[in-house]
Design an enzyme around this catalytic site. Sequence first.
Site, PDB file in Angstrom:
ATOM      1  N   TYR A 162      26.215   4.174  22.781  1.00 58.09           N
ATOM      2  CA  TYR A 162      26.308   5.625  22.800  1.00 58.09           C
ATOM      3  C   TYR A 162      27.421   5.780  21.574  1.00 58.09           C
ATOM      4  O   TYR A 162      28.424   5.437  21.450  1.00 58.09           O
ATOM      5  CB  TYR A 162      27.106   6.240  23.878  1.00 58.09           C
ATOM      6  CG  TYR A 162      26.037   6.053  25.280  1.00 58.09           C
ATOM      7  CD1 TYR A 162      24.939   5.649  25.015  1.00 58.09           C
ATOM      8  CD2 TYR A 162      26.714   6.339  26.455  1.00 58.09           C
ATOM      9  CE1 TYR A 162      24.082   5.820  26.266  1.00 58.09           C
ATOM     10  CE2 TYR A 162      26.236   6.280  27.609  1.00 58.09           C
ATOM     11  CZ  TYR A 162      24.586   6.158  27.351  1.00 58.09           C
ATOM     12  OH  TYR A 162      23.672   6.077  28.756  1.00 58.09           O
ATOM     13  N   SER A 318      20.328  11.543  34.102  1.00 54.10           N
ATOM     14  CA  SER A 318      19.372  12.734  33.804  1.00 54.10           C
ATOM     15  C   SER A 318      18.877  13.511  35.355  1.00 54.10           C
ATOM     16  O   SER A 318      17.832  13.885  35.458  1.00 54.10           O
ATOM     17  CB  SER A 318      17.963  12.200  33.222  1.00 54.10           C
ATOM     18  OG  SER A 318      17.984  11.770  32.141  1.00 54.10           O
ATOM     19  N   PRO A 319      20.002  13.816  36.066  1.00 53.14           N
ATOM     20  CA  PRO A 319      19.613  14.679  37.284  1.00 53.14           C
ATOM     21  C   PRO A 319      19.393  15.961  36.906  1.00 53.14           C
ATOM     22  O   PRO A 319      18.605  16.730  37.660  1.00 53.14           O
ATOM     23  CB  PRO A 319      21.038  14.460  37.918  1.00 53.14           C
ATOM     24  CG  PRO A 319      22.046  14.260  36.985  1.00 53.14           C
ATOM     25  CD  PRO A 319      21.373  13.596  35.809  1.00 53.14           C
ATOM     26  N   ALA A 321      17.328  16.498  34.396  1.00 52.43           N
ATOM     27  CA  ALA A 321      16.035  16.646  33.671  1.00 52.43           C
ATOM     28  C   ALA A 321      16.183  17.037  32.032  1.00 52.43           C
ATOM     29  O   ALA A 321      15.395  18.029  31.656  1.00 52.43           O
ATOM     30  CB  ALA A 321      14.884  17.049  34.386  1.00 52.43           C
ATOM     31  N   GLY A 323      17.916  19.221  30.973  1.00 51.83           N
ATOM     32  CA  GLY A 323      18.255  20.508  30.908  1.00 51.83           C
ATOM     33  C   GLY A 323      17.397  21.426  31.434  1.00 51.83           C
ATOM     34  O   GLY A 323      17.474  22.711  31.684  1.00 51.83           O
ATOM     35  N   LEU A 325      16.351  21.748  34.238  1.00 49.71           N
ATOM     36  CA  LEU A 325      16.696  22.031  35.773  1.00 49.71           C
ATOM     37  C   LEU A 325      17.717  22.968  35.827  1.00 49.71           C
ATOM     38  O   LEU A 325      18.173  23.261  37.064  1.00 49.71           O
ATOM     39  CB  LEU A 325      16.711  20.753  36.665  1.00 49.71           C
ATOM     40  CG  LEU A 325      15.464  20.109  36.923  1.00 49.71           C
ATOM     41  CD1 LEU A 325      15.781  18.756  37.602  1.00 49.71           C
ATOM     42  CD2 LEU A 325      14.299  20.902  37.677  1.00 49.71           C
ATOM     43  N   THR A 326      18.126  23.364  34.634  1.00 53.27           N
ATOM     44  CA  THR A 326      19.465  24.325  34.639  1.00 53.27           C
ATOM     45  C   THR A 326      19.062  25.829  34.638  1.00 53.27           C
ATOM     46  O   THR A 326      19.838  26.661  34.867  1.00 53.27           O
ATOM     47  CB  THR A 326      20.451  23.997  33.420  1.00 53.27           C
ATOM     48  OG1 THR A 326      19.428  24.539  32.343  1.00 53.27           O
ATOM     49  CG2 THR A 326      20.760  22.601  33.278  1.00 53.27           C
ATOM     50  N   GLY A 327      17.733  26.106  34.533  1.00 59.39           N
ATOM     51  CA  GLY A 327      17.424  27.432  34.521  1.00 59.39           C
ATOM     52  C   GLY A 327      17.456  28.019  33.106  1.00 59.39           C
ATOM     53  O   GLY A 327      17.160  29.262  33.070  1.00 59.39           O
ATOM     54  N   LYS A 328      18.013  27.199  32.088  1.00 63.41           N
ATOM     55  CA  LYS A 328      18.018  27.822  30.703  1.00 63.41           C
ATOM     56  C   LYS A 328      16.726  28.197  30.201  1.00 63.41           C
ATOM     57  O   LYS A 328      16.659  28.779  29.392  1.00 63.41           O
ATOM     58  CB  LYS A 328      19.031  27.035  29.912  1.00 63.41           C
ATOM     59  CG  LYS A 328      19.449  27.201  28.476  1.00 63.41           C
ATOM     60  CD  LYS A 328      19.990  26.018  27.830  1.00 63.41           C
ATOM     61  CE  LYS A 328      20.396  26.621  26.617  1.00 63.41           C
ATOM     62  NZ  LYS A 328      21.241  25.610  25.811  1.00 63.41           N
TER      63      LYS A 328
END
Length: 450
Positions: A162, A318-319, A321, A323, A325-328
């Site tokens: 990283y 990646s819970p 996914a 981003g 699954l954030t609603g963004k």
Amino acid sequence: MIASAAITHLVVACLVAKSMAFYTETYPTHKFPSRLLKKRTRRASLLSDTVDDSGGPSSPGDLASARRKFLARATALASGAATSGAVIPSSVSGAAPPASLSSSVIAAPSLAVELLPMGIGAWAWGDSLFWGYNPKNDADLKEVFDYAVSKDLAFFDTAELYGLGRSETLLGNFRREGGAAGNRVRVATKFAALPFRTKPEDVVKACRASANRLNPGVKAGGEGFRPIDLYQIHFPNAWANEEYWDGLAQCYELGLVKSVGVSNYGADALRAVHAKLAERGIPLATNQIQLSLLYRYPLENGLLDACKELDVKVLSYSPLALGFLTGKYDKDVRPSGPRAKIAKTLFDGDAGDSFTELLDAMKTVSGNHGNAPLSQVALNWTRSKGTVPIPGARNIKQAKQNIGALDWNLTKDEVRALDVASSKVPAYVSADKSPFPKEDINTKLKMFDS
């Protein structure tokens, strides 16, 4: 290629893993580039010039230069495989199939490190290629670090790859600056199972380098040295996997680490490494795998069950996914860059309607809990499966939002509703397209399944 890298959260590793798959297909008799073997001592490590004890690149120019050098050498490695061949080192090609493939389970001792209910992924802390890291934003990362410490939830997951060492260096510096409070910080990092690393001592050497970055100004084993809380193999290799397990065990026995784990290991490989470590009285602490409402494979292929059977804790990366699954994001608002292709699949492909229905189900659950952010719904779903999610956080808003998920839990009915809705959505990425080697070409052990 870039989309696959997004899935597995390591763009550079994907390049190398792709080249390993090429080796396997091109050289079915298990041959390996002779020039690579002859020059092994001179090259020593693909990471040697970019990830060393000094802390890695720190300026945008240094980061770009290090990345170009790393990718150029990885490409050279792959091209070398295509032009010449020689037998894999005897320490690898002569390895016997692991005895641990039997159905019996060897009991391992209890863990030396207690895991927290949630971690913070530090992939973006130093990664300019995928996440656009800039050292000018280090103050934001320090704020995330301090907030996690204040909540007694300072568990960070990083890796030597990283930012080519930058992520580890930042965490080491932040922990040192925290003084006594820094002692409450837990850090998990990872060894990169690159093709030319074939010996146990490669693991030990990399571990020492990571420990040095995480302990700035303190020599490994010296006064004030803090062992790495959790040291993991980042991904499987097409060979030398048992050598890596030996290296993990040596790191543990040398006191460099408190506990050991693996990442991206399938059920068969998990059982094998668990049994091999147990023979030396060392527990396998964790298996870090991808799991989310948009990536359910471990639930469906028995991997999560195998982890539970062996009492191996699951860290779910990646819970959110990436981003989605954030609603963004929705059909009208989409991410740019590498994630744009995934957005097209989710919103324009066959998954479109079912994904919208999943988001609607998440919004219903959110409404049941005071309009909690959708990210908290997604994180609590992974927690409901008995895993420890490690979402990334680059600013204090994201950190507070993620950690806020621990203030409430899903009901059984809500879990069931989310299960039903998510099961109708095709996985946002395919496990079959993963760049990780599926099998150890020498032992024939299945290494990766999801």
